[in-house]
Write a protein that holds these residues in place. Structure first.
Motif, short mmCIF file in Angstrom:
data_model
loop_
_atom_site.label_atom_id
_atom_site.label_comp_id
_atom_site.label_asym_id
_atom_site.label_seq_id
_atom_site.Cartn_x
_atom_site.Cartn_y
_atom_site.Cartn_z
N ASN B 116 1.16 14.93 -12.29
CA ASN B 116 1.04 13.63 -13.03
C ASN B 116 -0.39 12.92 -12.72
OD1 ASN B 116 3.29 12.63 -14.03
ND2 ASN B 116 4.50 11.77 -12.01
N ALA B 118 -2.82 10.25 -12.42
CA ALA B 118 -2.65 8.78 -11.80
C ALA B 118 -3.89 8.08 -12.33
CB ALA B 118 -2.69 8.63 -10.44
N ASP B 234 7.98 9.17 -7.40
CA ASP B 234 6.99 7.94 -8.18
C ASP B 234 6.48 7.36 -7.00
OD1 ASP B 234 8.03 9.14 -10.41
OD2 ASP B 234 9.75 7.63 -10.84
N GLU B 235 7.13 7.01 -5.92
CA GLU B 235 6.30 6.03 -4.88
C GLU B 235 4.93 6.51 -4.44
OE1 GLU B 235 7.90 4.99 -0.55
OE2 GLU B 235 7.68 6.83 -1.00
N TRP B 236 4.73 7.83 -4.43
CA TRP B 236 3.32 8.42 -4.02
C TRP B 236 2.62 8.24 -5.26
CZ3 TRP B 236 0.44 8.72 0.10
CH2 TRP B 236 -0.66 9.78 -0.20
N ASN B 238 2.64 5.87 -7.72
CA ASN B 238 2.01 4.61 -7.67
C ASN B 238 1.30 4.21 -6.89
OD1 ASN B 238 4.11 3.95 -9.53
ND2 ASN B 238 5.82 3.14 -8.34
N ILE B 239 1.19 4.76 -5.67
CA ILE B 239 0.20 4.28 -4.51
C ILE B 239 -1.14 4.89 -5.25
CG2 ILE B 239 -0.53 4.96 -2.23
CD1 ILE B 239 2.31 4.91 -1.47
N LYS B 241 -2.14 5.79 -7.99
CA LYS B 241 -2.70 4.84 -9.30
C LYS B 241 -3.20 3.51 -8.93
CE LYS B 241 1.18 4.09 -11.80
NZ LYS B 241 2.13 4.78 -12.75
N TRP B 242 -2.19 2.80 -8.12
CA TRP B 242 -2.75 1.61 -7.94
C TRP B 242 -4.02 1.42 -7.03
CZ3 TRP B 242 -2.33 -2.57 -10.94
CH2 TRP B 242 -1.13 -2.62 -11.95
N ILE B 285 5.04 -1.70 -2.79
CA ILE B 285 4.85 -0.21 -2.90
C ILE B 285 4.86 0.70 -1.68
CG2 ILE B 285 3.53 -0.39 -5.19
CD1 ILE B 285 1.15 0.01 -3.57
#
Ligand SMILES: N[C@@H](CCC(=O)N[C@@H](CS)C(=O)NCC(=O)O)C(=O)O
Lengths: 397, 338
Positions: B116, B118, B234-236, B238-239, B241-242, B285
């Protein structure tokens, strides 16, 4: 002998359990071991495919048929930008075989010459050989590879300043360019003539040997064969109207176009592998020769043989029996070491496979291909060498 | 015999067990106390060790931002230098938690490689570098040229496509390590060195006489470079990405490492959410609410990491161009924190 089974039978019946029978127990252990191993590998496969699926990584060999989109810089088969991953891998495999075969051939020559030279009575020759062997054996191959590659590259001129011989051979830092023979209609007769010449040569040498055994008369079989192999195809070439033309390399724009080309990556790798493995073979040859009793030399001299024939006819044939087994592992080493090619852009199976692996992400599949390739080449080499070893082994009478 | 059997059985039990009980990446990272970050083997401006052996670069700053978000400490990063060819296997096999190594976002990588992307921390495109003395001014004059490049990259595919679509002949010489590409090009093995344009400017610094080489005007591909994680967590995702979005949003909102402290008092709700004095965006998150504050304080906003590493005042002298914020006519655009 006969009493033994009876004894065991007696003992096991006495204890009343077949599990106390060592034979039965042995079989049970073996079965358990096999079952354990099968389970072990099965679970590895299961686990790997489960993990791949969980991570959404594609698997299977379907990718081999997809368009690769890159071109190795040396291919023995015709590839285009639309060729598949499978074809690219095949080209890589052929490049590995090419470097291995030529490397083994040259390393053997270097090794024998240097091994004999180290034993020479001439002080300078033997010290030079010793120096070569000791230096080369003690420097890592990868460093030698870089040395030869960049040494070769930097000492060669730019294409515009190529060194040339008769304007047909050109040498520059893009490679060595040669005219490429183009076989037109009717060139089959040349091939036919070559085959006939080879068959005839084999016949002549067998006949010459028999005659020498029977009458003691010698016949120059080698020269005759050489003559045949050169003259017959040449005659066929003339008779069939010279159906072979040449495609010459020509400077066009940046580089030469047309002709045949040997790339510097190939030369660098070949030099490094030959020189490195040659040093190890030299030591094996020396050990083999020293293993032959000195009495053999004295006996040969007593029979009136000079130094050359003594070495060729008496010492080396006996030394071969000691030399062949370790020589085989050097051949295997050379083949496997050729995978260092990736460091200097020679497109062998590891280099091409690595690119395929990276572009497709199919790590397990590509690694399986690598393992199968090297395993097959190694087994084939071993089989050939073992066969040769048996054929020269001492026949006891 | 028995021992062998037992170890075989235990081995297989472990092999099966490994798939069942795997912690999330965030738990792993917290347990290790550091983010394991895959970087290049030395590409000035992107990921490059300095004289003291500290990694610097715009890609390295993404790793540091993630560490700042997770630990409140931008130095809690361990680096794994990877060649272009090794990088995806290292990520897939969990050797690293995050790949931040001038990696182009492509469909294959985003899908069948199980990865993925990010976001994009640098919009790039592939270019060509040649010796000025060749007298060439356009890539269309390169018919028959020898081209040096890295294997395992989008570069080798793009250049093959480009020559094919313009009916030009190409000899592609592919090395695994960039240093060897540079050496081979420098010693005259190739007429052309091709890679991402930013990479050309960076690698040119390593040549014997950088001034004798020019970059041709053609840009033959889109190379959106960004941080990469594994699929399935997905948690990682998200971290990471954000963490990147936080830096871009910070630039847009005018929050920098210099003023982030005062910005805590800001009246602008968007800024208050960013620095964590309003809302529970961090907790949502799996982090603390000062996650973005820590990133900005310790690493900086996007303008800062760009200017410090590749900007006009660095040896690379790259202007913002398409990497300017969307509000300044560039492509850099982050979804809002709300
Ligand atoms: N962006 C391209 C190319 C990335 C790449 O490997 N570039 C080279 C040349 S700029 C590089 O990073 N070299 C540095 C190294 O190998 O450490 C991709 O993702 O495939």
């Amino acid at each position: 002998m006969a009493a033994k089974p009876q004894q065991t039978a007696e003992r096991s019946s006495a204890k009343g359990s077949i599990f106390n029978d060592p034979k039965v127990r042995g079989i049970i252990y073996q079965l358990l071991l096999v079952a354990g191993l099968v389970y072990f590998f099965w679970s590895i496969v299961q686990n790997a495919s489960h993990n791949l699926e969980k991570q959404n990584i594609a698997s299977g060999f379907g990718f081999l048929g997809n368009t690769a989109g890159f071109l190795p810089n040396q291919t023995l088969i015709d590839l285009s930008a639309t060729s598949t991953y499978g074809q690219a891998l095949l080209a890589g495999l052929l490049n590995t075989l090419l470097i291995a075969v030529i490397g083994i051939f040259l390393a053997t020559i270097v090794g024998f010459v240097m091994g004999v030279a180290r034993l020479s009575n001439n002080w300078v020759i033997s010290k030079l050989a010793t120096m070569y062997i000791e230096i080369v054996r003690n420097i890592p191959l990868l460093l030698q590879l870089f040395f030869w590659y960049f040494a070769v590259l930097r000492s060669l001129p730019h294409p515009k300043q190529s060194s040339s011989i008769f304007d047909t051979f050109f040498l520059n830092n893009r490679g060595l360019y040669m005219p490429r023979p183009v076989f037109e209609d009717g060139s089959g007769s040349i091939l036919l003539a070559l085959v006939i010449a080879i068959v005839a040569s084999i016949g002549i040498s067998i006949w010459a040997k028999r005659r020498q055994m029977a009458t003691g008369q010698r016949f120059p079989a080698f020269l005759t064969s050489l003559g045949l192999i050169i003259i017959l195809p040449f005659l066929a070439y003339l008779v069939s109207g010279m159906p072979v033309s040449y495609d010459y390399a020509q400077l066009k724009g940046f580089n030469f176009k047309g002709g045949m080309k040997v790339i510097p990556e190939f030369v660098g790798l070949l030099l490094a592998l030959t020189i490195y493995t040659g040093a190890f073979i030299a030591e094996i040859v020396r050990a083999g020769i020293l293993a032959v009793n000195h009495g053999q030399t004295e006996a040969a001299h007593a029979l009136g043989l000079r130094n050359g024939p003594t070495l060729r006819l008496v010492i080396i044939p006996q030394a071969m029996r000691v030399i062949i087994p370790p020589l085989t592992s050097q051949y295997l080493n050379l083949t496997k070491n050729s995978s260092l090619a990736v460091a200097i852009a020679y497109p062998d199976i590891v280099s091409v496979g690595g690119t395929v692996l990276n572009q497709t992400g199919q790590a397990i599949e590509v690694i399986a291909v690598w393992m199968i390739v090297y395993l097959s080449i190694s087994l084939l080499t071993s089989i050939l060498m073992n066969w040769y070893n048996r054929s020269i082994a001492l026949v006891e009478r | 015999m028995k021992k062998v059997l037992i170890s075989v059985l235990m081995g297989s039990a472990m092999a099966v067990g490994a798939s069942a009980a795997s912690a999330t990446t965030l738990e792993d990272v917290k347990a290790k106390g550091a983010v394991q970050c895959g970087v290049s083997q030395g590409l000035p401006g992107f990921s490059n060790p300095d004289d003291q052996g500290n990694w610097t670069g715009i890609d390295v700053d993404v790793c540091r931002a993630v560490a700042a978000a997770v630990f409140g400490d931008a130095t809690a990063v361990k680096y794994t230098p990877l060649s272009a060819k090794e990088r995806f296997t290292a990520l897939q096999s969990s050797e690293i938690d995050l790949l931040s190594r001038n990696t182009t976002w492509t469909m294959t990588r985003d899908t069948s490689l199980g990865l993925n992307f990010a976001g994009v921390n640098y919009y790039d495109g592939q270019g060509f570098m040649v010796r000025e003395s060749l007298g060439i001014t356009s890539a269309l004059e390169l018919d028959g040229a020898s081209v040096c490049t890295n294997t395992g990259t989008t570069t080798e595919l793009n250049v093959t496509d480009y020559f094919r679509s313009h009916d030009m002949q190409l000899e592609l010489v592919q090395f695994e390590k960039s240093d060897e590409v540079v050496q081979a090009y420098d010693s005259g093995r190739c007429d052309v060195y091709t890679t991402d344009a930013s990479g050309l400017y960076a690698q040119r610094l390593k040549l014997t006489n950088p001034d004798e080489h020019i970059v041709l005007p053609e840009i033959i591909s889109k190379e959106p470079l960004g941080p990469v994680v594994r699929q399935g967590d997905d948690e990682w995702f998200n971290i990471v990405k954000w963490s990147l979005f936080a830096m871009i949003n910070a630039e847009e909102l005018g929050v920098s490492s210099a003023n982030v402290e005062e910005m805590k008092e800001s009246k602008n709700p968007a800024i208050r959410r960013l620095v964590g004095v309003e809302g529970a965006f961090g907790e949502n998150i799996g982090l603390s609410n000062d996650w973005a504050y820590n990133i900005i304080k310790q690493v900086g906003n996007y303008a800062e990491i760009f200017d410090n590493n590749v900007g006009p005042d660095t040896p690379l002298k790259i202007s913002r161009g398409v990497n300017a914020l969307w509000s300044n006519g560039g492509f850099q655009y982050a979804p809002p924190i709300r």
